[in-house]
Design a protein around this motif. Structure first.
Motif, PDB file in Angstrom:
ATOM      1  N   CYS A  63       0.917  -1.129  -0.036  1.00 43.81           N
ATOM      2  CA  CYS A  63       0.051   0.034  -0.149  1.00 43.81           C
ATOM      3  C   CYS A  63       0.946   1.249   0.059  1.00 43.81           C
ATOM      4  N   PRO A  64       0.351   2.283  -0.402  1.00 43.60           N
ATOM      5  CA  PRO A  64       1.261   3.474  -0.352  1.00 43.60           C
ATOM      6  C   PRO A  64       2.160   3.849   0.399  1.00 43.60           C
ATOM      7  N   CYS A  65       3.309   4.022   0.157  1.00 41.44           N
ATOM      8  CA  CYS A  65       4.454   4.261   0.769  1.00 41.44           C
ATOM      9  C   CYS A  65       5.260   5.474   0.424  1.00 41.44           C
ATOM     10  N   PHE A  66       4.554   6.046  -0.037  1.00 39.70           N
ATOM     11  CA  PHE A  66       5.166   7.697  -0.681  1.00 39.70           C
ATOM     12  C   PHE A  66       4.888   8.968   0.158  1.00 39.70           C
ATOM     13  N   ARG A  67       5.717   9.975  -0.026  1.00 40.74           N
ATOM     14  CA  ARG A  67       5.545  10.848   0.938  1.00 40.74           C
ATOM     15  C   ARG A  67       4.147  11.678   1.145  1.00 40.74           C
ATOM     16  N   SER A  68       3.531  11.611   2.439  1.00 43.42           N
ATOM     17  CA  SER A  68       2.295  11.993   2.427  1.00 43.42           C
ATOM     18  C   SER A  68       2.024  12.501   4.042  1.00 43.42           C
ATOM     19  N   PRO A  69       1.232  13.469   3.993  1.00 43.34           N
ATOM     20  CA  PRO A  69       0.830  14.013   5.280  1.00 43.34           C
ATOM     21  C   PRO A  69      -0.249  12.968   6.272  1.00 43.34           C
ATOM     22  N   ASN A  70      -0.623  12.012   5.496  1.00 52.52           N
ATOM     23  CA  ASN A  70      -1.340  10.879   6.117  1.00 52.52           C
ATOM     24  C   ASN A  70      -2.732  11.139   6.601  1.00 52.52           C
ATOM     25  N   ASP A  71      -3.611  12.098   5.773  1.00 49.71           N
ATOM     26  CA  ASP A  71      -4.994  12.158   6.085  1.00 49.71           C
ATOM     27  C   ASP A  71      -5.748  11.092   5.931  1.00 49.71           C
ATOM     28  N   ASP A  72      -5.269  10.148   4.832  1.00 50.80           N
ATOM     29  CA  ASP A  72      -6.074   8.969   4.428  1.00 50.80           C
ATOM     30  C   ASP A  72      -4.831   7.812   4.329  1.00 50.80           C
ATOM     31  N   ASN A  73      -4.055   7.838   5.225  1.00 51.31           N
ATOM     32  CA  ASN A  73      -2.770   6.811   5.331  1.00 51.31           C
ATOM     33  C   ASN A  73      -2.009   6.562   3.993  1.00 51.31           C
ATOM     34  N   GLY A  74      -1.418   7.493   3.528  1.00 52.39           N
ATOM     35  CA  GLY A  74      -0.684   7.458   2.191  1.00 52.39           C
ATOM     36  C   GLY A  74      -1.472   7.543   0.729  1.00 52.39           C
ATOM     37  N   TYR A  75      -2.766   7.619   1.027  1.00 51.07           N
ATOM     38  CA  TYR A  75      -3.557   7.584  -0.235  1.00 51.07           C
ATOM     39  C   TYR A  75      -3.593   9.221  -0.526  1.00 51.07           C
ATOM     40  N   ASP A  76      -2.995  10.015   0.131  1.00 48.87           N
ATOM     41  CA  ASP A  76      -2.758  11.507  -0.086  1.00 48.87           C
ATOM     42  C   ASP A  76      -1.346  11.722  -0.313  1.00 48.87           C
ATOM     43  N   ILE A  77      -1.033  11.822  -1.434  1.00 42.73           N
ATOM     44  CA  ILE A  77       0.479  11.885  -1.641  1.00 42.73           C
ATOM     45  C   ILE A  77       0.913  13.276  -1.771  1.00 42.73           C
ATOM     46  N   SER A  78       2.225  13.473  -1.296  1.00 45.81           N
ATOM     47  CA  SER A  78       2.747  14.915  -1.594  1.00 45.81           C
ATOM     48  C   SER A  78       3.840  14.696  -2.473  1.00 45.81           C
ATOM     49  N   ASP A  79       4.410  13.546  -2.447  1.00 47.31           N
ATOM     50  CA  ASP A  79       5.313  13.266  -3.537  1.00 47.31           C
ATOM     51  C   ASP A  79       5.604  11.872  -4.060  1.00 47.31           C
ATOM     52  N   TYR A  80       5.264  11.746  -5.152  1.00 45.65           N
ATOM     53  CA  TYR A  80       5.276  10.318  -5.669  1.00 45.65           C
ATOM     54  C   TYR A  80       6.662   9.876  -5.877  1.00 45.65           C
ATOM     55  N   CYS A  81       7.650  10.477  -5.703  1.00 40.77           N
ATOM     56  CA  CYS A  81       8.896   9.989  -5.917  1.00 40.77           C
ATOM     57  C   CYS A  81       9.786   9.793  -4.518  1.00 40.77           C
ATOM     58  N   ALA A  82       9.247  10.108  -3.629  1.00 43.89           N
ATOM     59  CA  ALA A  82      10.013   9.895  -2.344  1.00 43.89           C
ATOM     60  C   ALA A  82       9.180   8.936  -1.125  1.00 43.89           C
ATOM     61  N   ILE A  83       9.976   8.556  -0.108  1.00 41.55           N
ATOM     62  CA  ILE A  83       9.443   7.412   0.719  1.00 41.55           C
ATOM     63  C   ILE A  83       8.955   8.389   1.639  1.00 41.55           C
ATOM     64  N   MET A  84       7.694   7.859   2.427  1.00 43.71           N
ATOM     65  CA  MET A  84       7.103   8.655   3.418  1.00 43.71           C
ATOM     66  C   MET A  84       8.230   8.463   4.696  1.00 43.71           C
ATOM     67  N   ASP A  85       8.422   9.702   5.315  1.00 42.11           N
ATOM     68  CA  ASP A  85       9.538   9.598   6.387  1.00 42.11           C
ATOM     69  C   ASP A  85       9.149   8.497   7.318  1.00 42.11           C
ATOM     70  N   GLU A  86       7.980   8.408   7.894  1.00 50.80           N
ATOM     71  CA  GLU A  86       7.909   7.213   8.946  1.00 50.80           C
ATOM     72  C   GLU A  86       8.105   5.737   8.606  1.00 50.80           C
ATOM     73  N   LEU A  87       8.049   5.548   7.132  1.00 47.42           N
ATOM     74  CA  LEU A  87       8.242   4.091   6.491  1.00 47.42           C
ATOM     75  C   LEU A  87       9.814   3.868   6.241  1.00 47.42           C
ATOM     76  N   GLY A  88      10.417   4.955   5.973  1.00 45.55           N
ATOM     77  CA  GLY A  88      11.906   4.709   5.957  1.00 45.55           C
ATOM     78  C   GLY A  88      12.320   5.645   4.772  1.00 45.55           C
ATOM     79  N   THR A  89      13.598   5.174   3.996  1.00 44.62           N
ATOM     80  CA  THR A  89      14.189   6.016   3.035  1.00 44.62           C
ATOM     81  C   THR A  89      14.079   5.246   1.838  1.00 44.62           C
ATOM     82  N   MET A  90      14.589   6.057   0.742  1.00 46.50           N
ATOM     83  CA  MET A  90      14.636   5.434  -0.702  1.00 46.50           C
ATOM     84  C   MET A  90      15.629   4.401  -0.770  1.00 46.50           C
TER      85      MET A  90
END
Ligand code: GLC
Ligand code: CA
Length: 533
Positions: free
Chosen positions: A54-81
């Motif tokens: 499920c989405p692991c891209f950068r996101s403010p997480n209003d909908d747990n990652g289905y609200d993406i703010s950068d498609y080519c970066a990893i969500m900080d909480e989930l890890g790094t590229m």
């Protein structure tokens, strides 16, 4: 006839991971990518050969990652590229495929595209979204309320089919199509093997007929993503509510160069009148839907998808079967009903040890935006206990609790306070206990997946129904050449079943049956080979 590529895809057993709830490795109470890497060998041992993350891209997480703010970066909480690259590498070393979750219909309003777009009517991103001077129609957001919100900065309304912080992209703008092609290509270059495509039917709107999906350019847009030379060999599965087999073929026949398969959701409505209201319903309904789709798609050049659960639904086990006294039998019977049919198999995390719905005493235990909005709305018209009852039944959080790896404090998920509470039954139902039990859902899944993998008839064989519509059980055959197998699944009542074939002793059964014919206990199932010659 299936194309060779599709014949290969039939071998896929795809494990869906909701990364926030899978495994925390750094003690912040949130699952992460290193947590996925940690369990790759466990998944291999289960018999899985692909993961849909499920989405692991950068996101403010209003909908747990289905609200993406950068498609080519990893969500900080989930890890790094770096973690993502390691995951891809570690999976490929094991011969596993990685399917990412692409969300092309909307971005977070904190995405740079939206931030630019809202600045005014004459910037390069101004037409990336749908802007209106006045609300054009009465479309509703899937999470409640109007689908239009006013943006002060731009002085116009924008369309959001989901939360107000999830703005719908305007695919009629060729720059949006190109931007999304770039996203796909970025991940293909990283080595990912495919995509699950979120609410893909909505990327073309049918404003004329008042539908925010299945617009006139849908095929063209999907083709632009996946019909290019670079993307042709990917495995793609669309979240796309199609009810007609020919329509399904137009989206997913191999020659179309669109999607490899679609999720078909008819059976998801079993056991409920609506999302938050149960309806007594038996496995008969599930059976009839499965039969209908196996028959409708037979002979077409498309792949069917087989799944009981996902991150948006409470488990089918709790809605359509018995998740109390007969939990083991129900969970294993459902597995036999679904995964020996023809199609690509999807297993949702925790399903393999029979995780049921949870139950909480307070709305504070919930996090899902849809559930919280629905709760507020219910409380307008009913006592709060009744509203909580509905949320306990239908909440998407039923599928989003931290995985219970064991029954210790933290459930083996994390040493810290998890981002949402552990499953209310985690001490009684967890992976460690289940694997050690004499009746183990996990071991049944393992044996079933092995049989599926090793038996060509279960992959490519034709489907025939053996039980009659009035029966309180389901039996079907899979036939390839002169090899034929039979799957028998009894429903809630004990009964004697006589089968119209001479059968070998069961190769797989959930209650150690010695022979195919005879008395079946509730939810007992058996898989046997038909004797030939
Ligand atoms: C899909 C996802 C769901 C999400 C919604 C908006 O239905 O599966 O989790 O909330 O799209 O992206
Ligand atoms: Ca973590």
């Amino acid at each position: 006839m299936l194309s060779e590529t599709y014949r290969q895809f039939l071998r896929l057993v795809i494990y869906q991971i909701y990364p926030r709830s899978f495994q925390d490795t750094n003690g912040d109470g949130i699952g992460d990518l290193p947590g996925v890497i940690r369990h790759l060998d466990d998944l291999l041992e289960l018999g899985v050969n692909a993961i849909w993350l499920c989405p692991c891209f950068r996101s403010p997480n209003d909908d747990n990652g289905y609200d993406i703010s950068d498609y080519c970066a990893i969500m900080d909480e989930l890890g790094t590229m770096g973690d993502m690259e390691r995951l891809i590498d570690q999976m490929h070393r094991r011969g596993m495929k990685l399917i990412l979750d692409l969300v092309p219909n909307h971005t977070s309003t904190s995405h740079r595209w939206f931030q630019e777009s809202r600045k005014g009517r004459d910037n390069p991103f101004s037409d990336f979204y749908y802007w209106f001077d006045a609300i054009p129609n009465d479309w509703k957001s899937c999470f409640g309320g109007s689908a239009y919100a006013f943006d002060e900065q731009r002085g116009q309304y924008y369309l959001h089919s989901y939360a107000p912080t999830q703005a719908d992209l305007n695919w009629n703008n060729p720059a949006v199509v190109r931007a999304m092609q770039d996203v796909v290509d970025f991940w293909v270059d990283k080595g990912v093997d495919g995509f699950r495509v979120d609410v893909v039917d909505q990327i073309s709107k049918d404003f004329e007929n008042g539908r925010n999906c299945f617009g006139p350019r849908l095929h063209e847009f999907i083709h632009a993503l996946f019909g290019r030379e670079k993307t042709r060999g990917l495995f793609t599965v669309g979240e796309c509510w199609v009810n007609d087999a020919q329509e399904m073929e137009r989206h997913s026949a191999f020659e179309r160069g669109e999607l490899s398969t679609l999720f078909q959701f008819d059976h998801m409505e079993c056991g409920r009148a609506d999302k938050f209201t149960p309806k007594p319903d038996s496995l008969r309904t599930v059976r009839d839907i499965l039969i209908r789709w196996q028959q409708k798609t037979a002979g077409l050049n498309l792949l069917h998808s087989l799944f009981t659960d996902n991150h948006d639904q409470p488990p089918l086990l709790s809605r359509a079967a018995n998740d109390r006294e007969k939990r083991y039998e129900s969970a294993t019977c459902l597995a036999a009903m679904f995964y020996l049919l023809k199609g690509v198999a999807f297993i949702y995390q925790g399903q393999e040890w029979g995780t049921p719905s949870a139950r909480y005493q307070s709305i504070d235990s919930f996090n899902d935006i849809e559930s919280l909005n629905a709760y507020q709305a219910f409380c307008q018209t009913m006592p709060s206990e009744k509203a909580l009852e509905k949320i306990n039944f239908g909440s998407r959080d039923n599928a989003r609790h931290p995985l219970a790896w064991n029954g210790q404090a933290g459930g083996g998920f994390s040493d810290a306070k998890p981002w949402i509470p552990l499953h209310s039954r985690y001490r009684e139902i967890n992976r460690e206990l289940d694997r050690a039990a004499s009746q183990s859902v996990y071991r049944f899944y393992q044996a079933l997946l092995r049989l599926r993998r090793e038996t060509p008839a279960f992959l490519d064989g034709d489907f025939q129904v053996v039980s009659r519509p009035e029966d309180g059980w389901f039996a079907y055959a899979r036939t390839l050449g002169d090899e034929r197998w039979l799957v028998v699944c009894n429903f809630e009542k004990p009964q004697t079943i006589r089968l119209p074939f001479a059968l070998e002793a069961p190769r797989l059964s959930n209650l150690n049956r010695a022979q195919a014919d005879g008395l079946y206990a509730p939810y007992e199932c058996a898989v046997c080979r038909v004797l030939t010659g």
